[in-house]
Design a protein around this motif. Structure first.
Motif, mmCIF file in Angstrom:
data_model
loop_
_atom_site.group_PDB
_atom_site.id
_atom_site.type_symbol
_atom_site.label_atom_id
_atom_site.label_comp_id
_atom_site.label_asym_id
_atom_site.label_seq_id
_atom_site.Cartn_x
_atom_site.Cartn_y
_atom_site.Cartn_z
ATOM 1 N N LEU A 12 15.148 -9.146 5.620
ATOM 2 C CA LEU A 12 14.677 -8.976 4.195
ATOM 3 C C LEU A 12 13.040 -8.773 4.049
ATOM 4 O O LEU A 12 12.531 -8.017 3.309
ATOM 5 C CB LEU A 12 15.291 -10.026 3.289
ATOM 6 N N ALA A 13 12.535 -9.489 5.004
ATOM 7 C CA ALA A 13 11.085 -9.702 4.793
ATOM 8 C C ALA A 13 10.566 -8.268 5.480
ATOM 9 O O ALA A 13 9.564 -7.599 4.964
ATOM 10 C CB ALA A 13 10.524 -10.777 5.978
ATOM 11 N N GLY A 14 11.240 -7.551 6.306
ATOM 12 C CA GLY A 14 10.779 -6.313 6.800
ATOM 13 C C GLY A 14 11.122 -5.319 5.648
ATOM 14 O O GLY A 14 10.440 -4.103 5.392
ATOM 15 N N LEU A 15 12.132 -5.593 5.080
ATOM 16 C CA LEU A 15 12.506 -4.398 3.756
ATOM 17 C C LEU A 15 11.765 -4.510 2.766
ATOM 18 O O LEU A 15 11.352 -3.455 2.309
ATOM 19 C CB LEU A 15 13.997 -4.839 3.331
ATOM 20 N N LEU A 16 11.145 -5.625 2.284
ATOM 21 C CA LEU A 16 10.166 -5.776 1.130
ATOM 22 C C LEU A 16 8.813 -5.703 1.610
ATOM 23 O O LEU A 16 8.274 -5.046 0.907
ATOM 24 C CB LEU A 16 10.531 -7.197 0.803
ATOM 25 N N SER A 17 8.471 -5.739 2.800
ATOM 26 C CA SER A 17 6.973 -5.789 3.116
ATOM 27 C C SER A 17 6.278 -4.521 2.857
ATOM 28 O O SER A 17 5.097 -4.537 2.450
ATOM 29 C CB SER A 17 6.727 -6.266 4.675
ATOM 30 N N HIS A 18 6.996 -3.231 3.080
ATOM 31 C CA HIS A 18 6.356 -2.076 2.753
ATOM 32 C C HIS A 18 6.801 -1.411 1.503
ATOM 33 O O HIS A 18 6.468 -0.333 1.416
ATOM 34 C CB HIS A 18 6.886 -1.069 3.958
ATOM 35 N N LYS A 19 7.125 -2.225 0.811
ATOM 36 C CA LYS A 19 7.749 -1.719 -0.680
ATOM 37 C C LYS A 19 6.298 -1.494 -1.511
ATOM 38 O O LYS A 19 5.668 -1.985 -1.497
ATOM 39 C CB LYS A 19 8.909 -2.446 -1.356
ATOM 40 N N ALA A 20 6.450 -0.101 -2.180
ATOM 41 C CA ALA A 20 5.336 -0.054 -3.214
ATOM 42 C C ALA A 20 5.831 -0.865 -4.575
ATOM 43 O O ALA A 20 6.860 -0.581 -5.190
ATOM 44 C CB ALA A 20 5.438 1.513 -3.521
ATOM 45 N N VAL A 21 4.997 -1.371 -4.914
ATOM 46 C CA VAL A 21 5.177 -2.335 -6.243
ATOM 47 C C VAL A 21 4.125 -2.286 -7.237
ATOM 48 O O VAL A 21 3.030 -1.670 -6.886
ATOM 49 C CB VAL A 21 5.344 -3.928 -5.873
ATOM 50 N N ALA A 22 4.393 -2.286 -8.502
ATOM 51 C CA ALA A 22 3.466 -2.038 -9.665
ATOM 52 C C ALA A 22 2.349 -2.942 -9.628
ATOM 53 O O ALA A 22 2.549 -4.415 -9.252
ATOM 54 C CB ALA A 22 4.138 -2.109 -11.068
ATOM 55 N N GLY A 23 1.198 -2.723 -10.103
ATOM 56 C CA GLY A 23 -0.159 -3.630 -10.186
ATOM 57 C C GLY A 23 -1.085 -3.037 -10.661
ATOM 58 O O GLY A 23 -1.072 -1.600 -10.985
ATOM 59 N N ASP A 113 1.841 -1.992 -0.394
ATOM 60 C CA ASP A 113 1.030 -2.914 -0.327
ATOM 61 C C ASP A 113 0.296 -2.853 1.075
ATOM 62 O O ASP A 113 0.501 -2.265 1.896
ATOM 63 C CB ASP A 113 1.688 -4.503 -0.404
ATOM 64 N N GLY A 114 -1.092 -3.307 0.897
ATOM 65 C CA GLY A 114 -1.914 -3.416 2.189
ATOM 66 C C GLY A 114 -3.489 -3.212 1.870
ATOM 67 O O GLY A 114 -3.557 -3.560 0.806
ATOM 68 N N THR A 115 -4.253 -3.153 2.860
ATOM 69 C CA THR A 115 -5.817 -2.986 2.864
ATOM 70 C C THR A 115 -6.193 -1.802 2.363
ATOM 71 O O THR A 115 -5.936 -0.626 3.040
ATOM 72 C CB THR A 115 -6.225 -3.351 4.081
ATOM 73 N N TYR A 116 -6.979 -1.742 1.237
ATOM 74 C CA TYR A 116 -7.659 -0.384 0.640
ATOM 75 C C TYR A 116 -9.101 -0.655 0.633
ATOM 76 O O TYR A 116 -9.723 -1.845 0.684
ATOM 77 C CB TYR A 116 -6.768 -0.203 -0.693
ATOM 78 N N LYS A 117 -9.778 0.701 0.314
ATOM 79 C CA LYS A 117 -11.121 0.480 -0.096
ATOM 80 C C LYS A 117 -11.506 1.193 -1.579
ATOM 81 O O LYS A 117 -10.965 2.125 -1.913
ATOM 82 C CB LYS A 117 -11.964 1.199 1.056
ATOM 83 N N VAL A 118 -12.358 0.351 -2.047
ATOM 84 C CA VAL A 118 -12.989 0.919 -3.313
ATOM 85 C C VAL A 118 -14.304 1.676 -3.004
ATOM 86 O O VAL A 118 -15.234 0.901 -2.465
ATOM 87 C CB VAL A 118 -13.319 -0.104 -4.519
ATOM 88 N N LYS A 142 -4.095 -5.319 -1.556
ATOM 89 C CA LYS A 142 -3.247 -4.947 -2.603
ATOM 90 C C LYS A 142 -1.816 -5.624 -1.958
ATOM 91 O O LYS A 142 -1.147 -5.437 -1.066
ATOM 92 C CB LYS A 142 -2.795 -3.509 -2.537
ATOM 93 N N THR A 143 -1.548 -6.927 -2.593
ATOM 94 C CA THR A 143 -0.739 -7.998 -2.031
ATOM 95 C C THR A 143 -0.095 -8.672 -3.464
ATOM 96 O O THR A 143 -1.127 -8.699 -4.172
ATOM 97 C CB THR A 143 -1.528 -9.016 -1.187
ATOM 98 N N PRO A 144 0.992 -9.162 -3.207
ATOM 99 C CA PRO A 144 1.390 -9.956 -4.340
ATOM 100 C C PRO A 144 0.830 -11.112 -4.708
ATOM 101 O O PRO A 144 0.758 -11.571 -5.952
ATOM 102 C CB PRO A 144 2.799 -10.541 -3.817
ATOM 103 N N ALA A 145 0.026 -11.892 -3.754
ATOM 104 C CA ALA A 145 -0.859 -12.973 -4.166
ATOM 105 C C ALA A 145 -2.132 -12.607 -4.742
ATOM 106 O O ALA A 145 -2.571 -13.626 -5.441
ATOM 107 C CB ALA A 145 -1.334 -13.271 -2.701
ATOM 108 N N GLY A 146 -2.570 -11.358 -4.955
ATOM 109 C CA GLY A 146 -3.429 -10.959 -5.809
ATOM 110 C C GLY A 146 -4.942 -11.048 -5.202
ATOM 111 O O GLY A 146 -4.758 -11.297 -3.905
ATOM 112 N N PHE A 147 -5.855 -10.301 -5.832
ATOM 113 C CA PHE A 147 -7.345 -10.413 -4.915
ATOM 114 C C PHE A 147 -8.261 -10.461 -5.902
ATOM 115 O O PHE A 147 -8.108 -9.567 -7.076
ATOM 116 C CB PHE A 147 -7.233 -9.041 -4.002
ATOM 117 N N THR A 148 -9.269 -11.268 -5.825
ATOM 118 C CA THR A 148 -10.392 -11.295 -6.599
ATOM 119 C C THR A 148 -11.863 -11.619 -5.798
ATOM 120 O O THR A 148 -11.904 -12.138 -4.955
ATOM 121 C CB THR A 148 -10.475 -12.421 -7.416
#
Length: 285
Positions: A12-23, A113-118, A142-148
């Motif tokens: 399940l972790a592998g199934l969800l880790s690469h899912k595209a989610v809204a944010g 989800d993953g690492t991106y650049k602005v 870009k992660t469910p935990a959020g980023f600031t």
């Protein structure tokens, strides 16, 4: 039992880790002059790249006739990119800029989800090389935990980057964090039978909550009449191991190793051989 849940959790972790989610990503920034002859007038572009530097999407652009002088942006976006035209040439640096990103690429597809650049670029001259312009690059997750993050660099100050994911909402047409499918009609209702009785495909979760998924669960319990003789089981505690010898580790293809039990072809051959010897003995005269 522990093995079964471990396999389920990992799958399940592998199934969800690469899912595209809204944010939503929100970026605020203040520009400074790059020393060009058109200052304080300037043109600006803000865009997203993935961790490898591949262009994802333009999220803000203030330019008209001088768009061609945004050298780095044009190298990634191409000359035909019309995304996110936020305004014409800016007259000064007085007002900070705010841009948002919905997590989609320029084809309208949610990225995983993953690492991106602005990336940010400002030109205030007829630039022909990227080094003539202000260049800002800021990494975010870009992660469910959020980023600031609050930062600065490359001629951009008071840079604020905030990413947050929307709460899961089943039947919104988006596979949110914690979901495996959406809408519910796209969720699996049954699983394809496995060729290995000891590694069955099992339906877990629920379509009603957009969490249904088929996962492989290794059978570890002895005693079930399921065609599997799990490792460590014997004919004494699992009917699927009956009729054979426990091989000390079970047989993950179902049933135990056959042969050498109380009877069978070997005993029959022995009895026939004894009978032939008796029949051929000469009679006493």
């Amino acid at each position: 039992m522990r093995l079964r849940f471990a396999v389920l959790t990992l799958l399940l972790a592998g199934l969800l880790s690469h899912k595209a989610v809204a944010g939503t990503l929100t970026v605020q920034l203040t520009t400074t002059p790059a020393g060009g002859n058109y200052a304080p007038r300037n043109v600006v572009a803000v865009w997203i790249e993935d961790a490898a530097g591949a262009f994802v999407k333009t999220i803000g652009r203030w330019s008209a006739a001088r768009t061609q002088h945004l050298v780095s942006w044009r190298a990634g976006a191409g000359t035909a990119d019309a995304d996110a035209v936020s305004g014409a040439t800016r007259q000064n640096h007085n007002a900070p800029l705010t841009v948002t990103w919905n997590g989609k690429n320029r084809a309208g597809v949610d990225v995983p989800d993953g690492t991106y650049k602005v990336r940010m670029e400002l030109a205030d001259r007829n630039s022909t090389t990227a080094t003539q312009n202000n260049q800002g690059t800021f990494t975010f997750e870009k992660t469910p935990a959020g980023f600031t993050q609050s930062t600065a660099g490359g001629g951009f100050t008071n840079v604020s980057i905030t990413y947050s994911q929307a709460a899961p909402t089943c039947d919104n047409g988006m596979v949110d964090a914690g979901e495996t499918c959406d809408p519910p009609g796209s969720c699996p209702t049954s699983c394809q039978a496995s060729a290995d009785a000891c590694m069955p495909n099992v339906l877990v979760g629920s379509a009603a909550t957009c969490t249904a998924a088929c996962v492989v669960q290794a059978v570890t319990d002895c005693g079930a009449e399921d065609g599997c003789c799990p490792a460590g089981c014997t004919a004494a505690n699992d009917v699927d191991c009956a009729g054979g010898i426990d091989n000390g580790g079970g047989d993950l293809t179902g049933g135990c190793e056959v042969g050498g039990g109380g009877g069978g072809p070997g005993l029959l051959v022995l009895l026939l051989g004894v009978g032939l010897v008796v029949l051929r003995r000469p009679r006493a005269r």
